[in-house]
Scaffold this motif. Structure first.
Motif, PDB file in Angstrom:
ATOM      1  N   LEU A   1     -39.893 -17.929 -73.369  1.00 51.34           N
ATOM      2  CA  LEU A   1     -38.503 -18.325 -73.608  1.00 51.34           C
ATOM      3  C   LEU A   1     -37.632 -18.005 -72.397  1.00 51.34           C
ATOM      4  O   LEU A   1     -37.566 -16.856 -71.960  1.00 51.34           O
ATOM      5  CB  LEU A   1     -37.963 -17.615 -74.853  1.00 51.34           C
ATOM      6  N   HIS A   2     -36.933 -19.024 -71.886  1.00 46.44           N
ATOM      7  CA  HIS A   2     -36.134 -18.899 -70.663  1.00 46.44           C
ATOM      8  C   HIS A   2     -34.759 -19.523 -70.860  1.00 46.44           C
ATOM      9  O   HIS A   2     -34.442 -20.058 -71.913  1.00 46.44           O
ATOM     10  CB  HIS A   2     -36.840 -19.617 -69.504  1.00 46.44           C
ATOM     11  N   TRP A   3     -33.964 -19.479 -69.791  1.00 46.19           N
ATOM     12  CA  TRP A   3     -32.806 -20.344 -69.665  1.00 46.19           C
ATOM     13  C   TRP A   3     -32.748 -20.852 -68.235  1.00 46.19           C
ATOM     14  O   TRP A   3     -33.457 -20.347 -67.349  1.00 46.19           O
ATOM     15  CB  TRP A   3     -31.501 -19.688 -70.105  1.00 46.19           C
TER      16      TRP A   3
ATOM     17  N   VAL B   1     -34.120 -27.470 -64.850  1.00 48.56           N
ATOM     18  CA  VAL B   1     -35.072 -27.588 -65.966  1.00 48.56           C
ATOM     19  C   VAL B   1     -34.426 -27.256 -67.309  1.00 48.56           C
ATOM     20  O   VAL B   1     -35.119 -27.087 -68.312  1.00 48.56           O
ATOM     21  CB  VAL B   1     -36.305 -26.692 -65.729  1.00 48.56           C
ATOM     22  N   GLY B   2     -33.097 -27.144 -67.358  1.00 48.41           N
ATOM     23  CA  GLY B   2     -32.420 -26.771 -68.594  1.00 48.41           C
ATOM     24  C   GLY B   2     -32.499 -27.846 -69.661  1.00 48.41           C
ATOM     25  O   GLY B   2     -32.621 -29.035 -69.369  1.00 48.41           O
TER      26      GLY B   2
ATOM     27  N   GLU C   1     -36.585 -23.932 -72.278  1.00 47.24           N
ATOM     28  CA  GLU C   1     -35.481 -23.706 -71.350  1.00 47.24           C
ATOM     29  C   GLU C   1     -34.177 -24.237 -71.939  1.00 47.24           C
ATOM     30  O   GLU C   1     -33.982 -25.446 -72.029  1.00 47.24           O
ATOM     31  CB  GLU C   1     -35.743 -24.421 -70.015  1.00 47.24           C
ATOM     32  N   ALA C   2     -33.288 -23.335 -72.351  1.00 47.84           N
ATOM     33  CA  ALA C   2     -31.927 -23.731 -72.713  1.00 47.84           C
ATOM     34  C   ALA C   2     -31.074 -23.703 -71.443  1.00 47.84           C
ATOM     35  O   ALA C   2     -31.424 -23.032 -70.471  1.00 47.84           O
ATOM     36  CB  ALA C   2     -31.351 -22.798 -73.760  1.00 47.84           C
TER      37      ALA C   2
ATOM     38  N   THR D   1     -32.617 -21.708 -78.881  1.00 46.28           N
ATOM     39  CA  THR D   1     -33.914 -21.190 -78.456  1.00 46.28           C
ATOM     40  C   THR D   1     -34.710 -20.707 -79.658  1.00 46.28           C
ATOM     41  O   THR D   1     -35.923 -20.973 -79.774  1.00 46.28           O
ATOM     42  CB  THR D   1     -33.733 -20.047 -77.443  1.00 46.28           C
ATOM     43  N   LYS D   2     -34.051 -20.014 -80.584  1.00 51.04           N
ATOM     44  CA  LYS D   2     -34.749 -19.544 -81.785  1.00 51.04           C
ATOM     45  C   LYS D   2     -35.183 -20.714 -82.673  1.00 51.04           C
ATOM     46  O   LYS D   2     -36.270 -20.674 -83.270  1.00 51.04           O
ATOM     47  CB  LYS D   2     -33.861 -18.572 -82.564  1.00 51.04           C
TER      48      LYS D   2
END
Length: 296
Positions: free
Chosen positions: A173-175, A187-188, A253-254, A268-269
């Motif tokens: 999990l990223h942003w 990449v968002g 990626e958010a 993301t969740k």
């Protein structure tokens, strides 16, 4: 508890909307079933009723890796009462990406009904404490060359956890800044699936569900997209999962572009929940975001 053959009985979800595939909305907080396996009945009255009826509870344990060093971090394992696949969820690989590790911390607290969830909420503790993308040894997500030993102490410790748990699916999990396909090099608002099994179709179904049910119509640029397919040819964590283990994985990626932290964590969740559900890891998600959690 886990059973590798659980996935062998799965059916594809191509062509299904995720609402139809799952038969519920995660916002309701009901237990998540799977499009790929019979999740059993949903307890509409919540977990208290299930416990009162004598249902077994999940076993939750916490271990610390690299104990006594400034890189020590916790690994939370939730062994559900019913057998099923093992999923691993990573957050905080990049220390400046708060929504990733805040979402992972919440996932570690969810009630799991089947399978095993192994969560590393704050993988790169030094970078998180600094508020920087990089920690000791540079970019942690460039230290996992497929077919070779990871190149830093932390990367090796994290990979040992992966090998020990032998997961059926991995989420990272990223942003990111900007929006995939809109802003050059960004990449968002994208999910990057592995080139393994039907991970691409599962990513498409999860994206369709979150876009249709949770991204406001007035935010068309914030609809999630599927990114390029991960094929195990780069030194990233999920690439190594694909290249060395031949297991499905996803990078979520958010974006930080015109999007507040609370919404990034929530979306993301939601994606994590829908992907886990499709892989047969039945759970009761909480996709709400409390104010106090944003201060962690």
């Amino acid at each position: 508890m886990r059973r590798r053959t659980f996935l062998a009985r799965s059916v594809g979800v191509a062509g299904l909307g995720l609402g139809a595939a799952l038969g519920f909305d995660p916002d309701l907080g009901y237990r998540v079933g799977s499009a790929l396996a019979d999740p059993g009945p949903v307890d509409a009255d919540g977990p208290d009723r299930a416990r009162a009826g004598g249902a077994a509870e999940a076993k939750r344990t916490t271990e610390t890796i690299l104990t006594g060093t400034n890189q020590e971090t916790e690994v939370v394992t939730v062994d559900a009462p019913e057998s099923g696949p093992t999923a691993m969820v990573f957050g905080g690989v990049h220390g400046s990406e708060r929504s990733g590790y805040l979402a992972a911390e919440d996932v570690a607290e969810w009630e799991f009904r089947s399978g095993t969830a192994v969560v590393v909420p704050r993988a790169n503790r030094v970078a998180i404490e600094r508020g920087t993308r990089h920690g000791i040894g540079g970019d942690l997500n460039r230290q996992f060359p497929p077919g070779e030993e990871p190149t830093t102490e932390l990367a090796r410790a994290l990979w040992e956890v992966v090998e020990r748990h032998d997961p059926d699916v991995v989420l990272d999990l990223h942003w990111a800044r900007g929006i995939y396909g809109v802003h050059r090099g960004s990449v968002g608002q994208a999910v990057f699936p592995a080139a393994v099994g039907n991970a691409v179709e599962r990513a498409d179904a999860a994206i369709e569900y979150v876009n249709d049910e949770h991204v406001p119509w007035a935010m068309p640029f914030h609809r999630f997209r599927r990114g390029n397919v991960i094929d195990g040819d780069a030194p990233l964590l999920v690439h190594k999962v694909v290249g060395d283990l031949d297991r499905p994985g996803y990078i979520v990626e958010a974006t930080t572009f015109l999007l507040d932290l609370r919404t990034r964590v929530r979306w993301t969740k939601l994606l994590a929940s829908t992907l886990l559900a499709q892989h047969g890891v039945s759970h009761r998600p909480d996709v709400s975001v409390r104010e106090e959690s944003l201060r962690r």
